[in-house]
Scaffold this active site. Structure first.
Site, short mmCIF file in Angstrom:
data_model
loop_
_atom_site.label_atom_id
_atom_site.label_comp_id
_atom_site.label_asym_id
_atom_site.label_seq_id
_atom_site.Cartn_x
_atom_site.Cartn_y
_atom_site.Cartn_z
N GLU A 441 3.99 3.69 0.65
CA GLU A 441 4.95 4.05 1.71
C GLU A 441 4.57 3.45 3.05
O GLU A 441 4.74 4.07 4.10
CB GLU A 441 5.04 5.58 1.86
CG GLU A 441 5.94 6.25 0.87
CD GLU A 441 7.21 5.47 0.64
OE1 GLU A 441 7.82 4.99 1.62
OE2 GLU A 441 7.58 5.30 -0.53
C1 FAD Z 1 0.07 3.44 -7.09
C2 FAD Z 1 1.09 2.73 -6.26
C3 FAD Z 1 2.40 3.16 -6.27
C4 FAD Z 1 3.37 2.48 -5.54
N1 FAD Z 1 4.68 2.88 -5.60
C5 FAD Z 1 5.65 2.05 -5.08
C6 FAD Z 1 7.03 2.31 -5.32
O1 FAD Z 1 7.41 3.33 -5.93
N2 FAD Z 1 7.94 1.42 -4.86
C7 FAD Z 1 7.58 0.29 -4.17
O2 FAD Z 1 8.45 -0.48 -3.81
N3 FAD Z 1 6.28 0.04 -3.91
C8 FAD Z 1 5.31 0.89 -4.35
N4 FAD Z 1 3.99 0.62 -4.11
C9 FAD Z 1 3.64 -0.53 -3.29
C10 FAD Z 1 3.06 -0.13 -1.94
O3 FAD Z 1 4.04 0.43 -1.13
C11 FAD Z 1 2.39 -1.39 -1.37
O4 FAD Z 1 1.22 -1.58 -2.12
C12 FAD Z 1 2.11 -1.27 0.11
O5 FAD Z 1 3.30 -1.22 0.84
C13 FAD Z 1 1.26 -2.43 0.63
O6 FAD Z 1 1.72 -3.67 0.16
P1 FAD Z 1 0.68 -4.67 -0.55
O7 FAD Z 1 -0.02 -3.90 -1.59
O8 FAD Z 1 1.38 -5.88 -0.98
O9 FAD Z 1 -0.34 -5.02 0.58
P2 FAD Z 1 -0.18 -6.17 1.71
O10 FAD Z 1 1.15 -6.10 2.33
O11 FAD Z 1 -0.64 -7.45 1.15
O12 FAD Z 1 -1.22 -5.65 2.80
C14 FAD Z 1 -2.65 -5.81 2.63
C15 FAD Z 1 -3.33 -5.20 3.84
O13 FAD Z 1 -2.96 -5.92 5.03
C16 FAD Z 1 -2.41 -5.06 6.00
N5 FAD Z 1 -1.31 -5.74 6.67
C17 FAD Z 1 -0.26 -6.38 6.10
N6 FAD Z 1 0.56 -6.87 7.04
C18 FAD Z 1 0.01 -6.56 8.23
C19 FAD Z 1 0.40 -6.77 9.59
N7 FAD Z 1 1.53 -7.41 9.90
N8 FAD Z 1 -0.40 -6.28 10.55
C20 FAD Z 1 -1.53 -5.62 10.25
N9 FAD Z 1 -1.94 -5.37 9.00
C21 FAD Z 1 -1.18 -5.85 7.99
C22 FAD Z 1 -1.96 -3.81 5.25
O14 FAD Z 1 -2.02 -2.65 6.06
C23 FAD Z 1 -2.95 -3.75 4.09
O15 FAD Z 1 -4.07 -3.02 4.48
C24 FAD Z 1 2.99 1.34 -4.77
C25 FAD Z 1 1.67 0.93 -4.75
C26 FAD Z 1 0.72 1.59 -5.49
C27 FAD Z 1 -0.68 1.08 -5.47
#
Ligand code: FAD
Length: 598
Positions: A441
């Protein structure tokens, strides 16, 4: 094995004595929520949580979900029966509109119930939790036909919801999204692409799953301006409402992950699936945000829930486990050692968790009440003020309560020493489960950026100024009250820190945006500390009034409030000064090293 008792007495105290719930009985749905009804509802919710959901928490974690060869997903043993019992009791429709079969009761009550049920079984409660968010988006952005087609079955829990944003290359930055939607002559779309990490994307609890999917209509602009939102049901729905053909959306795999094993996190493959546009073309993100904002409050709630159940187990263990003697002399001289609860360091741990849980519960219910006012009040001005505050504090609730939820699950585990590290005591599960709430989220770093970069400045800073004024007025009104002075004095100091930090951003972040990014997480926590301090000050005032009224049956409960509130003011709230110092240090040192040095 772990234990759990829903804190009904504390919820009632917050609703009735701190928030003055009865004052809002002019809002639709509130007149039915009399104190007696609320007590009965919370009592039933406690029973559901303790007797139906909680007994499956540990076994569900151990067994996990299974993807079968036909791409169906089986949830752990007992989940389907428990889910059916939950739906049959009407919990899925508690706060949903009556016109679609819901009970129309306040969302605040739904949040109170949600704390218990999530504490009892977070994985299981995520299935109806996602349905809740999907319903919110359909209520706000769906056409009349879409509402009639989907909502009644979702309200009953016969159909569930799922949110599909994330793709392998696209997480936080939704502008990178590639899933595509091709318009069809009949007005529907063919959706293709792959989504990953989709919670409750496939499972055996419901007859149908209503996927809300972000995709780009062919020819739409690049970036976030070209994203649309679609309803993609697992089974297509005929005009008569009957389930029809299987749609082209399947679960390719379930993720192997750290916690919430009993909630299926799915890779979802869309292969020319039939989808229906919800909201306007290329305006998918604002529509999806209705679901995301609802889910963000629910995720903040998960932080409070897990910290509460972890705390209850740590407190029970600390009363029971004997090791060493009290520094002030034996407290259990007839035994070979004292229970570890006599040791100040164990007290520090328990009090820290407790003081956050009680204020966190108040923060959650107060936020939910803002949502009720924002959505139900007939008064434009009242609606606007509540909506401003809801928008401002949602990232704080999500970010702070989940950071603390995890930290406090770890602290509770520490009370168990090595036994906390063993799977069969259940504490390890709480640590593993709590961790995800900081990530999904919108990772907590993104919540902090949303707060500083967007919410603070919205409408010329109207929301933050209104909240600062409310807290400042509370301090001023209670300054002359001797019993309140230690609380209002500490709160006022913390308020000064958050106001000064806000001013610092105004002066230093516009010209140098890295200063905002560098201080955002500290600011989110600083603001959270102040809000929790405000909750404590209000709880203390209510507890003092209760004691003065001579409510004998609750003397111990009310006195414990005063002590726990004082602990917060003495030991937790002063952290605002440190947070402010960090914010005012700016970004320079943080950004100085070249990337290759890391
Ligand atoms: C168990 C689980 C359930 C999930 N359920 C859902 C679901 O139901 N539906 C769905 O759509 N998604 C779901 N997700 C996805 C989840 O919402 C994403 O993992 C999350 O939004 C982060 O995206 P990412 O993993 O690609 O990380 P990234 O976007 O690659 O981010 C990596 C890190 O970089 C930081 N970061 C990224 N951009 C910036 C910025 N501009 N400035 C500063 N910091 C930044 C982030 O805070 C993070 O710490 C789920 C994930 C998990 C693990």
């Amino acid at each position: 094995m772990p234990v759990y008792r829903a804190p009904v007495g504390d919820t009632l105290f917050i609703l009735n004595e701190v928030l003055g719930f009865e004052r809002y009985n002019n809002l639709p749905g509130f007149a039915d929520a009399t104190p007696e009804t609320i007590e009965a509802i919370l009592g039933e919710a406690a029973r559901m949580a303790e007797e139906v959901l909680f007994p499956l928490n540990y076994s569900g974690d151990q067994e996990g979900c299974r993807r079968n060869d036909d791409a169906t997903v089986s949830t752990p043993t007992g989940f389907k029966q428990a889910y059916e019992a939950y739906c049959a009791a009407g919990w899925t429709g508690l706060a949903e509109p009556e016109e679609f079969g819901g009970q129309g009761l306040p969302y605040t009550l739904h949040a109170a119930v949600g704390e218990y049920t999530s504490a009892a079984n977070m994985s299981l409660m995520m299935y109806p939790g996602l349905t809740q968010g999907a319903m919110a988006a359909i209520v706000v952005h769906g056409t009349e036909a879409q509402k009639r087609t989907y909502l009644p079955n979702m309200v009953q829990g016969r159909w569930s919801g799922a949110m599909n944003l994330t793709e392998p290359h696209c997480g936080t930055d939704l502008g990178l999204l590639r899933s595509k939607a091709v318009p069809q002559p009949d007005g529907s779309y063919r959706i293709s692409g792959q989504k990953i990490f989709i919670s409750a994307g496939e499972h055996d609890l419901t007859e149908n799953i209503v996927h809300l999917v972000l995709a780009r209509i062919e020819g739409a602009p690049e970036g976030t301006k070209g994203i649309s939102l679609f309803i993609v049901p697992k089974f297509l729905v005929g005009e008569d409402g009957a389930l029809g053909a299987r749609n082209g959306v399947t679960c390719g795999a379930i993720e192997h992950k750290m916690g919430i094993h009993a909630n299926a996190t799915c890779v979802m493959n869309y292969d020319e699936a039939t989808g229906y546009l919800i909201g306007a073309e290329n305006r998918g993100l604002p529509a999806m945000f209705v679901m995301m904002n609802e889910e963000r409050v629910s995720v903040g709630l998960q932080g409070v829930s897990i910290a509460e159940v972890a705390y209850q187990n740590a407190a029970a263990y600390a009363r029971d486990r004997i090791q060493g003697r009290a520094l002030s002399g034996a407290k259990a001289p007839d035994r070979k050692a004292d229970p570890i609860i006599v040791h100040p360091d164990i007290r520090r741990t328990l009090m820290t968790i407790r003081t956050f849980n009680e204020a966190g519960r108040a923060f959650l219910l107060w936020t939910a009440l803002q949502s009720d006012i924002a959505h139900r009040s007939a008064d434009d001005r009242e609606r606007q003020v509540a909506d401003d505050i809801l928008g401002l504090v949602t990232p704080i609730l999500k970010g702070v309560m989940t950071d603390k939820g995890f930290e406090h699950a770890v602290m509770a585990q520490q009370v168990f020493g090595g036994h906390g590290y063993m799977e069969d005591n259940g504490m390890s599960q709480y640590v593993r489960d709590a961790r995800i709430a900081m990530i999904y989220e919108g990772a907590n770093g993104i919540q902090a950026l949303d707060l500083v970069g967007r919410k603070l400045g919205l409408n010329g800073g109207r929301a933050a100024m209104a909240l600062f004024k409310e807290i400042g007025d509370f301090c001023a009104e209670n300054r002359a009250d001797e019993g309140m002075a230690p609380f209002t004095k500490a709160l006022k100091k913390a308020l000064d820190d958050v106001q000064a930090s806000t001013m610092w951003f105004m002066q230093n972040a516009m010209v140098k945006p890295d200063n905002a990014g560098a201080g955002s997480t500290d600011y989110m926590h600083l603001f959270g500390l102040v809000i929790l301090g405000y909750m404590w000050a209000r709880m203390v005032k209510a507890a003092q009034a209760g004691l003065a009224a001579g409510d004998g049956g609750r003397t111990q409960f009310l006195k414990a409030k005063l002590v726990t509130g004082r602990f917060y003011m003495e030991r937790i709230l002063p952290e605002t000064a440190l947070r402010r110092t960090r914010i005012e240090a700016g970004a320079e040192t943080m950004m100085a090293l070249p990337a290759e040095v890391f």
